[in-house]
Scaffold this motif. Structure first.
Motif, PDB file in Angstrom:
ATOM      1  N   LEU A 190       0.833  -1.201   0.000  1.00  0.00           N
ATOM      2  CA  LEU A 190       0.000   0.000   0.000  1.00  0.00           C
ATOM      3  C   LEU A 190       0.874   1.261   0.000  1.00  0.00           C
ATOM      4  O   LEU A 190       0.559   2.242  -0.686  1.00  0.00           O
ATOM      5  CB  LEU A 190      -0.932  -0.002   1.209  1.00  0.00           C
ATOM      6  N   PHE A 220      -5.836  -6.453   2.553  1.00  0.00           N
ATOM      7  CA  PHE A 220      -5.656  -5.111   1.999  1.00  0.00           C
ATOM      8  C   PHE A 220      -6.841  -4.213   2.329  1.00  0.00           C
ATOM      9  O   PHE A 220      -6.676  -3.068   2.739  1.00  0.00           O
ATOM     10  CB  PHE A 220      -5.470  -5.181   0.484  1.00  0.00           C
ATOM     11  N   ALA A 227      -7.601   0.353  -1.931  1.00  0.00           N
ATOM     12  CA  ALA A 227      -7.040  -1.002  -1.792  1.00  0.00           C
ATOM     13  C   ALA A 227      -7.279  -1.868  -3.019  1.00  0.00           C
ATOM     14  O   ALA A 227      -6.644  -2.924  -3.165  1.00  0.00           O
ATOM     15  CB  ALA A 227      -7.645  -1.678  -0.564  1.00  0.00           C
ATOM     16  N   SER A 254      -4.180  -3.157  -5.360  1.00  0.00           N
ATOM     17  CA  SER A 254      -3.273  -4.060  -4.647  1.00  0.00           C
ATOM     18  C   SER A 254      -3.927  -5.404  -4.406  1.00  0.00           C
ATOM     19  O   SER A 254      -3.295  -6.469  -4.572  1.00  0.00           O
ATOM     20  CB  SER A 254      -2.846  -3.435  -3.312  1.00  0.00           C
TER      21      SER A 254
END
Length: 282
Positions: free
Chosen positions: A19, A62, A101, A104
């Motif tokens: 992140l 995530f 998020a 990712s």
């Protein structure tokens, strides 16, 4: 949070680092500018292809890193084979967190599911033989634990995790040592108990065994050479066929009687699975 852990893998650190790479010092400037702080999204992650699923608990991590209260339901198990159009995960929570998020989480699931899917194809192609599929160390730096998790999820067995867990004597080691026998002798003298020796000619089999090899890697051999090598070994150590293995040849390679077939492309060349995530305001 789904209970998920891997030996020698720090999931929280991986999520933070990934992140941070994406957010930089300014964060998700697009979502911050266009999405109200209290907006909420519902979302569904789904597969556009038939795949073997891997990595959904990591994707969940995530989203929870940015919205710990997010409502997340994982709909399929790791290693499950699903048809195109299958829903994999449902989410509901803070819209900014989801959008930040998203990439990712998707990158991870797409990559790991792609590896698991290709691995399952190779495992299926080996069906009917006594051979077991192995992965290799041909992994993306920093992702070895995850990629080898994905091959296990697809049905393969992990080979060496690194340079530390077994000796593998290859042509360069032999060139320096002077012979296969001397290279193996040095490994034995160093107290190494697991000694894999790469041989590419049938006449190297017996010298490697006599010197103390505990595993033979039969490199780029023809089917006839593989069969002859297996006959010579007579079950004294495991044998592994390696080099140039393709999906359309692995079945006949496995049928030669080798213990293992290793395939580097599982982690080196697997295409990402086509997985998407669609959001709507709630």
């Amino acid at each position: 949070m789904t209970d998920f852990s891997l030996p020698d893998f720090d999931l929280d650190a991986f999520v933070r680092a990934t992140l941070a790479e994406d957010l930089g010092e300014r964060g998700d400037i697009t979502s911050l500018a266009t999405i109200p702080a209290d907006a909420r999204f519902g979302g569904v992650m789904d597969s556009r292809d038939a795949i073997t699923v891997a990595g959904l608990p990591i994707a969940e991590a995530f989203f929870r890193a940015l919205d710990p209260a997010m409502d997340i339901e994982i709909l399929v198990g790791e290693g499950e084979q699903v048809a195109a159009g299958s829903d994999l995960m449902r989410l509901s929570g803070n819209a900014r967190a989801m959008l930040t998020a998203e990439r990712s989480a998707l990158n991870t699931v797409q990559h790991l599911s792609g590896i698991a899917t290709m691995t399952r194809q190779y495992v299926d192609a080996l069906a009917g033989t006594d051979a077991t599929l192995l992965d290799t160390r041909k992994t993306i730096p920093g992702l070895r634990v995850l990629e080898k998790y994905a091959t296990r999820t697809g049905g393969a067995q992990n080979h060496r995790m690194g340079l530390w867990d077994a000796a593998m004597i290859k042509d360069n080691h032999v060139a320096v040592a002077g012979s296969v026998e001397e290279a193996v002798r040095r490994a034995v003298a160093a107290g190494i108990t697991s000694i894999i020796v790469e041989v590419d000619r049938v006449e190297q089999v017996e010298p490697a065994l006599n010197a103390g090899a505990t595993h033979l890697l039969l490199d780029n051999m023809t089917l006839d050479q593989l069969r002859e090598s297996v006959r010579l070994v007579r079950g004294r150590v495991p044998t592994e066929a390696s080099g140039g293995v393709r999906l359309d040849t692995i079945g006949e390679i496995g049928a030669t009687g080798v213990t293992y077939v290793s395939v580097g492309r599982l982690t080196q060349s697997a295409p990402a699975a086509d997985i998407g995530l669609d959001f709507a305001l709630v």
